[in-house]
Design a protein around this motif. Structure first.
Motif, mmCIF file in Angstrom:
data_model
loop_
_atom_site.group_PDB
_atom_site.id
_atom_site.type_symbol
_atom_site.label_atom_id
_atom_site.label_comp_id
_atom_site.label_asym_id
_atom_site.label_seq_id
_atom_site.Cartn_x
_atom_site.Cartn_y
_atom_site.Cartn_z
ATOM 1 N N ILE A 227 0.835 -1.211 0.000
ATOM 2 C CA ILE A 227 0.000 0.000 0.000
ATOM 3 C C ILE A 227 0.866 1.256 0.000
ATOM 4 O O ILE A 227 0.643 2.180 -0.788
ATOM 5 C CB ILE A 227 -0.962 -0.003 1.210
ATOM 6 N N VAL A 228 1.856 1.295 0.871
ATOM 7 C CA VAL A 228 2.736 2.463 0.947
ATOM 8 C C VAL A 228 3.522 2.622 -0.351
ATOM 9 O O VAL A 228 3.689 3.742 -0.856
ATOM 10 C CB VAL A 228 3.677 2.357 2.167
ATOM 11 N N ALA A 229 3.987 1.521 -0.917
ATOM 12 C CA ALA A 229 4.742 1.592 -2.178
ATOM 13 C C ALA A 229 3.878 2.122 -3.315
ATOM 14 O O ALA A 229 4.311 2.991 -4.079
ATOM 15 C CB ALA A 229 5.290 0.214 -2.531
ATOM 16 N N ILE A 230 2.660 1.629 -3.419
ATOM 17 C CA ILE A 230 1.761 2.100 -4.480
ATOM 18 C C ILE A 230 1.483 3.589 -4.321
ATOM 19 O O ILE A 230 1.513 4.344 -5.292
ATOM 20 C CB ILE A 230 0.448 1.288 -4.482
ATOM 21 N N LYS A 231 1.235 4.013 -3.101
ATOM 22 C CA LYS A 231 0.946 5.436 -2.882
ATOM 23 C C LYS A 231 2.169 6.288 -3.210
ATOM 24 O O LYS A 231 2.048 7.340 -3.834
ATOM 25 C CB LYS A 231 0.492 5.682 -1.442
ATOM 26 N N VAL B 272 4.702 5.608 -5.263
ATOM 27 C CA VAL B 272 4.954 5.615 -6.703
ATOM 28 C C VAL B 272 3.927 6.490 -7.414
ATOM 29 O O VAL B 272 4.261 7.250 -8.328
ATOM 30 C CB VAL B 272 4.939 4.170 -7.266
ATOM 31 N N GLY B 273 2.683 6.404 -6.972
ATOM 32 C CA GLY B 273 1.625 7.192 -7.607
ATOM 33 C C GLY B 273 1.804 8.693 -7.436
ATOM 34 O O GLY B 273 1.389 9.481 -8.286
ATOM 35 N N ARG B 274 2.416 9.116 -6.359
ATOM 36 C CA ARG B 274 2.605 10.539 -6.081
ATOM 37 C C ARG B 274 4.013 11.035 -6.386
ATOM 38 O O ARG B 274 4.313 12.212 -6.196
ATOM 39 C CB ARG B 274 2.303 10.825 -4.606
#
Length: 183
Positions: A139-143, A145-147
């Motif tokens: 979850i933290v990685a996706i967030k 990378v997305g930002r």
């Protein structure tokens, strides 16, 4: 007979504390004032403390009710908690944009924080309740990378970190209510 009366009283208090956490979180979502946010924090803390008391299995129905209440508190309560944390940290030094982001060099960055926060807290609470804490890293990685492209200046980076940590801590604390109540 007395131990069973105490067990019932404990379950009632735990459900009331979880309901207060969920109810105050929803109230803080609709009207995000510091007193409501602080009251929801207190209710979550009380529910966490009560759920940490080893009192035996309250049963499937009570577990399910506490889990639903904890999820509701986790999902909606984290927004006002993160906003309050950001206001305390920035003290009005960052201008808010029209779409929920902040103004940085004349353009709005970090837009969509409300929707992302709701999904983030749902995912965080779900992986903790499901017993898959490794999912937090995903979850933290996706967030992150997305930002990533929006984090080139100090103000957005700081806001991203503070908001994310406040949101994650809130969701984890609320999920802890359900996890501890089942233990």
């Amino acid at each position: 007979m007395i131990p069973s009366v105490l067990a019932v009283l404990y379950v009632v208090l735990l459900v009331l504390a979880a309901a207060a956490a969920a109810g105050l979180s929803v109230a803080a979502w609709w009207r995000p004032t510091p007193p409501l946010v602080y009251a929801s924090v207190a209710a979550v803390a009380a529910a966490l403390l009560l759920s940490a008391v080893p009192a035996g299995d309250p049963g499937f129905a009570v577990d399910a009710l506490i889990t639903v209440l904890a999820l509701a508190a986790a999902i909606v309560g984290g927004g006002p908690a993160a906003t309050t944390a950001l206001r305390m940290a920035t003290r009005g030094s960052v201008a808010d944009g029209d779409h929920g982001g902040i103004i940085q060099d004349g353009s709005e960055v970090l837009r969509g924080g409300t929707a992302i926060g709701l999904l983030e807290r749902l995912a965080v609470a779900a992986v903790i309740i499901a017993g898959f804490p490794e999912g937090l890293a995903v979850i933290v990685a996706i967030k992150g990378v997305g930002r990533f492209t929006e984090l080139d200046a100090a103000a957005p980076r700081e806001r991203f970190i503070i908001g994310t940590f406040a949101s994650l801590i809130w969701a984890a604390a609320c999920a802890g209510i359900a996890v501890l109540a089942r233990a």
